[in-house]
Scaffold this active site. Structure first.
Site, short mmCIF file in Angstrom:
data_model
loop_
_atom_site.label_atom_id
_atom_site.label_comp_id
_atom_site.label_asym_id
_atom_site.label_seq_id
_atom_site.Cartn_x
_atom_site.Cartn_y
_atom_site.Cartn_z
N ASP A 81 -25.59 25.63 -64.15
CA ASP A 81 -25.79 26.64 -65.20
C ASP A 81 -25.92 28.01 -64.54
OD1 ASP A 81 -28.41 26.85 -64.23
OD2 ASP A 81 -29.28 25.68 -65.86
N ARG A 173 -24.75 20.75 -69.18
CA ARG A 173 -24.44 21.51 -67.96
C ARG A 173 -23.30 20.84 -67.19
NH1 ARG A 173 -28.66 21.00 -64.24
NH2 ARG A 173 -29.87 19.60 -65.56
#
Length: 304
Positions: A81, A173
């Site tokens: 991320d 993610r």
């Protein structure tokens, strides 16, 4: 003691454990548990169980989840991320919107996903993110997860905003990272909102401040979802007067111990109540023994 579930709207910067800790302070109650970890930078729906409802934590974690995510293409990070350390940057020049759309939708269905190192999964008693912070990376086995549906809301390269409906254990993610790798430019998640978890939606969620106000004003019942509401499709059956102790003790029940006029045609599972409407337990039918056995007990002696 509070018994039930509150649909919490988690704010950015809080871990799921932070939310539980704050709710313990707000409600002055220790017996609280959340139903599925949300990353600190993620926001949105986090159902939290209180009192006897903590027995539901595992069951609620199993429910389908929905998220709204923003994928940033061209950047790969160690955490997958935007908060992580950038490992590689690549150009998105030449990548078309049609390619992006086709690649994202190709992930719909069953998908072998390798959990990220920065996760709370444990290996030999140690959480992966603890190993990652020590600079240790270990091999992780892929896990089968299910992407039920993806709807692309906006493509404004290098960013793509989309909604995804998925099974438990899905790392959005990692999905963003894998989409980027399949496109050949890399990618990471720049924002995430959980919009749904089981029956709980973002529109009906409450912030910690709103919950604190309800507690202070004695209105906690207004936002507390009762335990039996988690089984809306399971028939409601009353135990006969004088037979309640069998339920209190967790014993199996025969049909003669239940009110005939409340017995359903389908016998697989029933919600058992006593005459005054108190929900006692969830029972499952055992066809071999021709009786119902406790699946989950929610009665406690303090209710007497």
């Amino acid at each position: 003691m509070i018994d039930g579930i509150i649909n919490v709207r988690k704010e950015k910067g809080f871990t799921s454990h932070d939310v539980v800790a704050k709710l313990r302070g707000i409600t002055r109650q220790k017996k609280i548990g959340h139903t599925g970890t949300l990353d600190p930078d993620a926001t949105g729906v986090l159902p939290v169980c209180f009192g006897k409802a903590t027995k539901l934590c595992d069951m609620l974690t199993e429910k389908e989840k929905a998220y709204e995510a923003v994928l940033l293409l061209g950047k790969t990070t160690d955490t997958q991320d935007i908060s992580g350390e950038v490992k590689k940057e690549r150009s998105v020049e030449g990548i078309t919107q049609d390619q992006v759309r086709e690649t994202i939708l190709s992930f719909v269905g069953e998908y072998d996903q390798i959990p990220p190192m920065y996760s709370a999964l444990k290996v030999n008693g140690k959480k992966l993110y603890e190993l990652a912070r020590e600079g240790v990376e270990i091999e992780r086995k892929p896990r089968k997860i299910q992407i039920h549906r993806i709807e692309i809301r906006e493509i404004n390269l290098p960013e793509v905003r989309f909604e995804v409906w998925c099974s438990k254990g899905t790392y959005i993610r990692t999905l963003c990272n894998d989409i980027g790798e399949k496109l050949g430019c890399g990618g990471c998640m720049s924002s995430l909102i959980r919009t749904k978890s089981g029956i709980f939606t973002l529109e009906e969620s409450k912030s910690l401040d709103e919950i604190e106000t309800c507690v202070r004003e004695g209105r906690i019942e207004e936002i507390l979802v009762p335990i039996d509401a988690m089984f809306p499709d399971v028939p409601k059956v009353f135990v006969k007067e004088g037979e309640e102790k069998s339920v209190y003790n967790g014993n199996a029940l025969t049909k003669r111990q239940l009110e005939e006029n409340t017995m359903p045609q389908s016998q697989e599972r029933i919600r058992v109540y006593q005459k005054d409407g108190l929900f006692l337990a969830l029972y499952r039918y055992d066809s071999k023994e021709n009786r119902y056995k406790v699946e989950k007990m929610f009665y406690s002696p303090r209710q007497q």
